[in-house]
Scaffold this active site. Sequence first.
Site, PDB file in Angstrom:
ATOM      1  N   LYS A 118       3.260   5.739 -15.968  1.00  0.00           N
ATOM      2  CA  LYS A 118       2.781   4.939 -15.425  1.00  0.00           C
ATOM      3  C   LYS A 118       2.903   3.510 -15.982  1.00  0.00           C
ATOM      4  O   LYS A 118       3.362   2.564 -15.066  1.00  0.00           O
ATOM      5  CB  LYS A 118       1.173   5.370 -15.507  1.00  0.00           C
ATOM      6  N   GLU A 202      -9.348  -7.672 -15.687  1.00  0.00           N
ATOM      7  CA  GLU A 202      -8.847  -7.017 -14.618  1.00  0.00           C
ATOM      8  C   GLU A 202      -8.923  -7.857 -13.268  1.00  0.00           C
ATOM      9  O   GLU A 202      -9.811  -7.648 -12.640  1.00  0.00           O
ATOM     10  CB  GLU A 202      -7.725  -5.848 -14.693  1.00  0.00           C
ATOM     11  N   GLU A 277       4.030   2.699  -3.512  1.00  0.00           N
ATOM     12  CA  GLU A 277       2.651   2.212  -3.228  1.00  0.00           C
ATOM     13  C   GLU A 277       2.194   1.579  -4.197  1.00  0.00           C
ATOM     14  O   GLU A 277       2.197   1.173  -5.044  1.00  0.00           O
ATOM     15  CB  GLU A 277       2.186   4.033  -4.123  1.00  0.00           C
ATOM     16  N   GLU A 290       2.199   2.388  -7.838  1.00  0.00           N
ATOM     17  CA  GLU A 290       3.310   3.499  -8.328  1.00  0.00           C
ATOM     18  C   GLU A 290       4.344   3.681  -7.648  1.00  0.00           C
ATOM     19  O   GLU A 290       4.447   3.391  -5.944  1.00  0.00           O
ATOM     20  CB  GLU A 290       2.664   4.589  -8.951  1.00  0.00           C
TER      21      GLU A 290
END
Lengths: 493, 164
Positions: A118, A202, A277, A290
């Site tokens: 990731k 975030e 995605e 990802e």
Amino acid sequence: MAKFNKVLIANRGEIAVRVIRSLKKMGIESVAVFHEVDSESPYVQQADHAVQIDGPSPVAAYLDIDGIIAACKSSGADAVHPGFGFLSENAQFCQRLTEAGIVFIGPETEAITAMGDKITSKLLAEKSGVNVIPGYTETLKDADEAVKVSGDIGYPVMLKASAGGGGKGMRIAWNSAEAREGFERASREAASSFGDDRVFVEKYVERPRHIEIQVLADGEGNTIYLGERECSIQRRHQKVIEEAPSPFLDAETRKKMGEQAVALAKAVDYVSAGTVEFIVDPGKHFYFLEMNTRLQVEHPVTEMITGIDLVEKQIRIAEGESLGLTQEDITLTGHAIECRIYAEDADADFVPATGKLLAFSVPEGEGVRLDSGVGQDTEVTTAFDPMLAKLITYGVDRDEALARVQKALRELVMLGVITNTDYLGRILSHPDFASGDTHTGFLDEHVEILKKDATSEQQRVALLAAACLTDQVFMDRRHQAETPLADMGEWRN
Amino acid sequence: MKLDVKFENEFHSVDLLRYCGGVKLRIDGEEYPVALQANGPGQYRLSLNGRDENLWIVHDGDEVFVHAFGKAWSMKLVDPVDFASGSAEDDGNSIVAPMPGTTVIVSVARGDVVKKGDPLLTMESMKLETVISAWRDGVVDQVNVEVGSAFDRGSVLVSLKEEA
């Protein structure tokens, strides 16, 4: 360019049936591998050859690299199609096959490894100019910094405790005043809940839609995108319903997402079919999640609207052929919807269902496709994941595809094992689905979908009658109580 | 011939009545003329209440699976005669009347030791006499019936003490 004579499918069930179908079309022999519990499965019956594999559990057999390579050698397979799940994104499997001189139908080991991590994939995405979720991964010093960074990211933002989890120590802020207050409260909560007051921030993506881009690349670097799929209907992060194209994207956003997906694929010299995605917010801002370096479960909806057989393309690319398609050749026509048919009881908290499929009938009709791993008399057990089949429909527009899939779900007959077809029907008939107002929180939000319709008296009486009138013992005249006058006419107690 | 059908966690009684014109079913006390026609393997057309329905029906032991009205359904058929003569009950300790009836003979009393198969009582229902026997070894606990008394469906007739 070496044409394959024989391809082994390192998978089972529905996707094995799917791959075999394309192989038959292409005149290539198919080899199935099967654990004993699958010996009567349709895919084993349909393959040209079948090799039994073993393991400490049925699933383990399909994960046994040595066993699969041995099956390749004994059957003389030139190449392996890994399907999805199992070993499809296992870099070691790809490596071992390559070393054994067997072609892995998919990307190369390096691409699988890069996208399998990731952090690495996110860094690569950033470097390739792909949008990633803006976030300041260092912890915030104080409320002033919280406000500054939040402003840089752009509201709304999520203030999160570094040590947090389970939804604790999280606060959404929509403006600088809320960012200030949110920081202070999140720090205090974090300190008291986790003994660690560190907070970072975030971007908060509200009502996110899961939208993914299908990419296809050959060994010469020709890389294109085949539009998107929206997969926002998810239960506990498992996709349930997918569609193509997305009811939400416009041409401009599609083009931007597609071009970014291609840029990422090129950054790892990607070959074969892959999926990038993203999550997309109501303002059409999209962020990378990802990349899946394999064929996806929901690939049929892309096939329906592009007219391209993705499995066939994967095989041709693996044989060394050029893509034979440019981006301009790709047109998206009509609309497709896919429903995943699971062996589960939606009225009993989705507990997995088992049993023998005593009756099985596929709905007919224009634009209806059923990709199924089960058939008449298949024994469904808990040995594997409960997805039995995919019901896909195509229409000239979304309304037609939707009407067709609702009808097909009602006509699909699967008796002997409880399935989720009624639950799927309730999702599809929800007004928010019809209007395309879908997001990943859809099923959590619309809890009323969980409630099944009440059985009417008319239905109950008909069902009771049907059950008894087809029971031999019930209908046998010899078992009736004496009613000597019955044959003479109607009587009442 | 009568059947109890367990559907959506409730029992329903279904009775077959033949007459010159055809067949009627008495379902939970209401009578309905019906006709059933086979359409193919597992497929049928049912006429009931002036409506026709196409259904798929499969039997597996005492379970019945039906596809109708766009959905899958399941039911369990219970033959009250079989049920009364000693098949398992839900908690293993008592026998419940599968249909209304009258007690003809009471064969045990509280405290009696019984072996599996011993008669407990004889009941009469719909002109049929049935002996209800012990479904396991045990000691009789409650006897809720007496000769000549009527009981409803669902009432506890005899119970055995909890197994040790």
